[in-house]
Design a protein around this motif. Sequence first.
Motif, PDB file in Angstrom:
ATOM      1  N   SER A   1       0.783  -1.157  -0.041  1.00 52.62           N
ATOM      2  CA  SER A   1       0.127   0.129  -0.046  1.00 52.62           C
ATOM      3  C   SER A   1       0.715   1.202   0.029  1.00 52.62           C
ATOM      4  CB  SER A   1      -1.006  -0.062   1.123  1.00 52.62           C
ATOM      5  OG  SER A   1      -0.191  -0.021   2.370  1.00 52.62           O
ATOM      6  N   ALA A   2       2.101   0.889   0.189  1.00 50.11           N
ATOM      7  CA  ALA A   2       3.033   2.336   0.342  1.00 50.11           C
ATOM      8  C   ALA A   2       3.175   2.738  -1.154  1.00 50.11           C
ATOM      9  CB  ALA A   2       4.546   1.852   1.014  1.00 50.11           C
ATOM     10  N   PHE A   3       3.002   1.733  -2.111  1.00 51.25           N
ATOM     11  CA  PHE A   3       3.146   2.338  -3.591  1.00 51.25           C
ATOM     12  C   PHE A   3       1.965   2.881  -4.163  1.00 51.25           C
ATOM     13  CE2 PHE A   3       6.245  -1.200  -3.166  1.00 51.25           C
ATOM     14  CZ  PHE A   3       7.476  -0.498  -3.183  1.00 51.25           C
ATOM     15  N   SER A   4       2.071   3.857  -4.828  1.00 53.33           N
ATOM     16  CA  SER A   4       1.129   4.512  -5.574  1.00 53.33           C
ATOM     17  C   SER A   4       0.322   3.427  -6.335  1.00 53.33           C
ATOM     18  CB  SER A   4       1.491   5.621  -6.583  1.00 53.33           C
ATOM     19  OG  SER A   4       0.348   5.980  -7.274  1.00 53.33           O
ATOM     20  N   LYS A   5      -1.150   3.609  -6.297  1.00 54.98           N
ATOM     21  CA  LYS A   5      -2.081   2.691  -6.795  1.00 54.98           C
ATOM     22  C   LYS A   5      -1.860   2.594  -8.233  1.00 54.98           C
ATOM     23  CE  LYS A   5      -4.326   1.117  -3.189  1.00 54.98           C
ATOM     24  NZ  LYS A   5      -4.170   0.114  -2.608  1.00 54.98           N
ATOM     25  N   ASN A   6      -1.416   3.567  -8.866  1.00 55.69           N
ATOM     26  CA  ASN A   6      -1.136   3.789 -10.386  1.00 55.69           C
ATOM     27  C   ASN A   6       0.026   3.020 -10.632  1.00 55.69           C
ATOM     28  OD1 ASN A   6      -3.120   5.769 -10.439  1.00 55.69           O
ATOM     29  ND2 ASN A   6      -1.560   7.351 -10.015  1.00 55.69           N
TER      30      ASN A   6
ATOM     31  N   ASN B   1      15.736  15.146  -6.046  1.00 55.88           N
ATOM     32  CA  ASN B   1      15.793  14.853  -7.555  1.00 55.88           C
ATOM     33  C   ASN B   1      14.493  14.569  -8.282  1.00 55.88           C
ATOM     34  OD1 ASN B   1      18.837  14.581  -7.442  1.00 55.88           O
ATOM     35  ND2 ASN B   1      18.674  13.106  -6.022  1.00 55.88           N
ATOM     36  N   PHE B   2      13.509  14.514  -7.562  1.00 59.46           N
ATOM     37  CA  PHE B   2      12.212  14.151  -8.111  1.00 59.46           C
ATOM     38  C   PHE B   2      10.963  15.068  -7.671  1.00 59.46           C
ATOM     39  CE2 PHE B   2      14.489  10.132  -7.771  1.00 59.46           C
ATOM     40  CZ  PHE B   2      14.481   9.719  -9.120  1.00 59.46           C
TER      41      PHE B   2
ATOM     42  N   ASP C   1       5.551   9.841  -6.856  1.00 57.56           N
ATOM     43  CA  ASP C   1       5.057   9.270  -8.143  1.00 57.56           C
ATOM     44  C   ASP C   1       6.085   9.476  -9.237  1.00 57.56           C
ATOM     45  OD1 ASP C   1       2.673   8.319  -7.167  1.00 57.56           O
ATOM     46  OD2 ASP C   1       1.221   9.735  -8.149  1.00 57.56           O
ATOM     47  N   LYS C   2       6.716  10.449  -9.217  1.00 56.55           N
ATOM     48  CA  LYS C   2       7.766  10.625 -10.340  1.00 56.55           C
ATOM     49  C   LYS C   2       9.086   9.826 -10.110  1.00 56.55           C
ATOM     50  CE  LYS C   2       6.907  15.612 -11.265  1.00 56.55           C
ATOM     51  NZ  LYS C   2       7.444  17.003 -11.289  1.00 56.55           N
ATOM     52  N   TYR C   3       9.305   9.397  -8.934  1.00 58.74           N
ATOM     53  CA  TYR C   3      10.364   8.553  -8.403  1.00 58.74           C
ATOM     54  C   TYR C   3       9.862   7.174  -9.045  1.00 58.74           C
ATOM     55  CZ  TYR C   3      12.652   5.026  -5.216  1.00 58.74           C
ATOM     56  OH  TYR C   3      13.353   4.179  -4.733  1.00 58.74           O
ATOM     57  N   ILE C   4       8.583   6.855  -8.934  1.00 59.42           N
ATOM     58  CA  ILE C   4       8.299   5.594  -9.155  1.00 59.42           C
ATOM     59  C   ILE C   4       8.365   5.365 -10.682  1.00 59.42           C
ATOM     60  CG2 ILE C   4       6.463   3.715  -9.038  1.00 59.42           C
ATOM     61  CD1 ILE C   4       8.026   3.785  -6.692  1.00 59.42           C
ATOM     62  N   HIS C   5       7.808   6.518 -11.348  1.00 56.72           N
ATOM     63  CA  HIS C   5       7.634   6.535 -12.927  1.00 56.72           C
ATOM     64  C   HIS C   5       9.090   6.406 -13.306  1.00 56.72           C
ATOM     65  CE1 HIS C   5       7.475   8.600 -16.747  1.00 56.72           C
ATOM     66  NE2 HIS C   5       6.426   7.744 -16.795  1.00 56.72           N
TER      67      HIS C   5
ATOM     68  N   THR D   1      19.106   6.886  -7.294  1.00 54.42           N
ATOM     69  CA  THR D   1      17.886   7.229  -8.043  1.00 54.42           C
ATOM     70  C   THR D   1      17.008   5.781  -8.492  1.00 54.42           C
ATOM     71  OG1 THR D   1      18.683   7.496 -10.189  1.00 54.42           O
ATOM     72  CG2 THR D   1      18.315   9.583  -8.787  1.00 54.42           C
ATOM     73  N   THR D   2      17.953   4.729  -8.591  1.00 59.06           N
ATOM     74  CA  THR D   2      17.421   3.605  -9.163  1.00 59.06           C
ATOM     75  C   THR D   2      16.789   2.724  -7.878  1.00 59.06           C
ATOM     76  OG1 THR D   2      18.840   3.425 -10.747  1.00 59.06           O
ATOM     77  CG2 THR D   2      17.822   1.533 -10.534  1.00 59.06           C
ATOM     78  N   GLY D   3      17.528   2.768  -6.632  1.00 63.47           N
ATOM     79  CA  GLY D   3      17.255   1.766  -5.620  1.00 63.47           C
ATOM     80  C   GLY D   3      18.104   2.139  -4.382  1.00 63.47           C
TER      81      GLY D   3
END
Length: 200
Positions: free
Chosen positions: A22-27, A66-67, A72-76, A185-187
Motif C-alpha cells: 500500500s506504500a506504493f501509488s495505486k497507479n 531529485n524528483f 510518483d515521479k520517483y516510481i515513474h 535514484t534507482t534503488g
Amino acid sequence: MKKVFIIASLFISILLNTNSVSAFSKNFENSLDPYLNKIKEINDTYGSNYYILSSNEFYTSEIKVNFESDYDKYIHFITSQDIDVFGQNLINELKYTIKDTYEIKLDNFTRSSYGSKTVAFFNGNNKMTLNYKYSGSTFDTSYKPTATVSKINSIMFFEMSSYSGKFMNSNKTYSVLAKGRVITTTGIANNKSYTVNFNL
C-alpha cells in the motif's frame, strides 16, 4: 568504502509486510511487479539487498530533491526504464560496494594538539570529517574524536545513520565504523557500513 544503491529485498518485505504494497501509488502497483521480480533475482544471485523506497522513506530521504519531492515521479522514473537496462544498472552499482575500508594518514602539527581531517570515500560520493586531539605520535584518548559524513553527489550517496569509533594500534589509529544505507535514484541498499582508519 564504495557503496551506493536503493533496492533491497523489497519483494521479501512485501511478502512479510502487506503495508509495503500500500506504500506504493495505486497507479504503479502492477507496473512495479517486473522490477520487483528483477530486484529479487539480483538479490538472490549476488547476495545484495536492494529495494525500492516506500513513500515514507522517500519523503524523509535526501533523494526526494531529485524528483521534486513527488513520489510518483520517483516510481515513474523506475518503471519507465527498460527492465533489462534497469537490472544491468543495479548490477553495475554493485562495484561501488566492494571497497569498505579506507586507510588515511593524518598530519601532526607541532603548534597544536588538535586536528581535523576531511577525506572522500564511497567512490568520491561522500566525505567524512574527523576532529581529534593528539599527543605526539598517538591520539589523546581523553578526547573522543567526532566524525561527520556529508554527501558530494546527490544522485548516489551513502546516508549515515550512526557511527562508532575506537582507538587501535597502541592509540596510533582511530577507526570509524559508519553505518547506514546507500541511496541512488534507482534503488536503495540497506545495512551498509564503511570503515575509515585514521592513522597518526
